[in-house]
Design a protein around this motif. Sequence first.
Motif, PDB file in Angstrom:
ATOM      1  N   THR A 119      -2.857  11.166  -2.334  1.00 56.05           N
ATOM      2  CA  THR A 119      -3.481  10.068  -2.793  1.00 56.05           C
ATOM      3  C   THR A 119      -3.007   8.830  -1.818  1.00 56.05           C
ATOM      4  O   THR A 119      -1.849   8.850  -1.544  1.00 56.05           O
TER       5      THR A 119
ATOM      6  N   GLY B  17      -3.258   4.207  -2.428  1.00 55.36           N
ATOM      7  CA  GLY B  17      -3.236   3.263  -3.490  1.00 55.36           C
ATOM      8  C   GLY B  17      -2.578   2.016  -3.175  1.00 55.36           C
ATOM      9  O   GLY B  17      -2.119   1.682  -1.917  1.00 55.36           O
TER      10      GLY B  17
ATOM     11  N   ASP C 265       0.886  -1.147   0.027  1.00 53.77           N
ATOM     12  CA  ASP C 265      -0.038   0.070   0.027  1.00 53.77           C
ATOM     13  C   ASP C 265       0.839   1.382  -0.218  1.00 53.77           C
ATOM     14  O   ASP C 265       1.894   1.169   0.460  1.00 53.77           O
TER      15      ASP C 265
ATOM     16  N   ALA D 254      -9.048   8.348  -8.548  1.00 51.72           N
ATOM     17  CA  ALA D 254      -9.058   7.035  -9.094  1.00 51.72           C
ATOM     18  C   ALA D 254      -8.227   6.864 -10.420  1.00 51.72           C
ATOM     19  O   ALA D 254      -8.965   7.416 -11.547  1.00 51.72           O
TER      20      ALA D 254
ATOM     21  N   THR E  87      -4.717   4.065  -7.830  1.00 54.06           N
ATOM     22  CA  THR E  87      -4.714   5.174  -6.755  1.00 54.06           C
ATOM     23  C   THR E  87      -6.119   5.042  -6.383  1.00 54.06           C
ATOM     24  O   THR E  87      -7.065   4.854  -7.183  1.00 54.06           O
ATOM     25  N   ASP E  88      -6.576   5.283  -5.214  1.00 50.58           N
ATOM     26  CA  ASP E  88      -8.043   5.285  -4.732  1.00 50.58           C
ATOM     27  C   ASP E  88      -8.634   6.706  -4.909  1.00 50.58           C
ATOM     28  O   ASP E  88      -8.173   7.610  -5.464  1.00 50.58           O
ATOM     29  N   GLU E  89      -9.877   6.368  -4.686  1.00 51.47           N
ATOM     30  CA  GLU E  89     -10.958   7.963  -4.878  1.00 51.47           C
ATOM     31  C   GLU E  89     -10.334   8.972  -4.053  1.00 51.47           C
ATOM     32  O   GLU E  89      -9.860   8.667  -2.925  1.00 51.47           O
TER      33      GLU E  89
END
Length: 195
Positions: free
Chosen positions: A44, A46, A28, A65, A60-62
């Motif tokens: 960010t 991810g 992560d 994204a 990458t996450d919201e």
Amino acid sequence: MSLAAQAAESPVEAFHRLLSMHQTLSADFVQVVVDANGRPLQQTTGKIDLKKPDLFRWETDEPFAQLLVSDGKHLWLYDKDLDQVTRQPLDRRATATPVLLLSNDVQAIEKSFDVQGRTDGSGLWFFLLKPNDKESLFTELRISFKDSHLMEMMFADTLGQQTRITFRNLEEDVLQPADLFTFTVPKGADLIEQN
């Protein structure tokens, strides 16, 4: 390797040893971008998965994204908000994409960068890589390891922005699914080809 032997290594030898120790990596990450004055621009989180040579997945996450996948031949970038995919031939130069550096050939890295490094003697290593290519996307790259484990990367671009990536929950040399580094264009997404 004993601490005394590690301390006697040149920076290039130490960097070679540390990058060569693991064939796969999953972690992560937290990525923070700051401007030339140190003001935060973006943060960010991810996940990264990597398999040597040339295979990686960076998601990458919201709210930002995106998915970046190297299948060894092409680099795929999927922007979920735009529902758009960009595909381009994989540029194997070590200076092309900082993440590719982690999955690339160590000899190519040595040719592409001036590698400097130091250790504090307790297993912590800090490396500074300056690209020899004047057209590199970044002006310097810093990488730190604890023992053989990747801790952090920081790179500065030509505009003075700095990106710091801190890795957590690191897993090395684990079996990864065969389809992890393949990409299929989602139905309805626009595909842009770049050469």
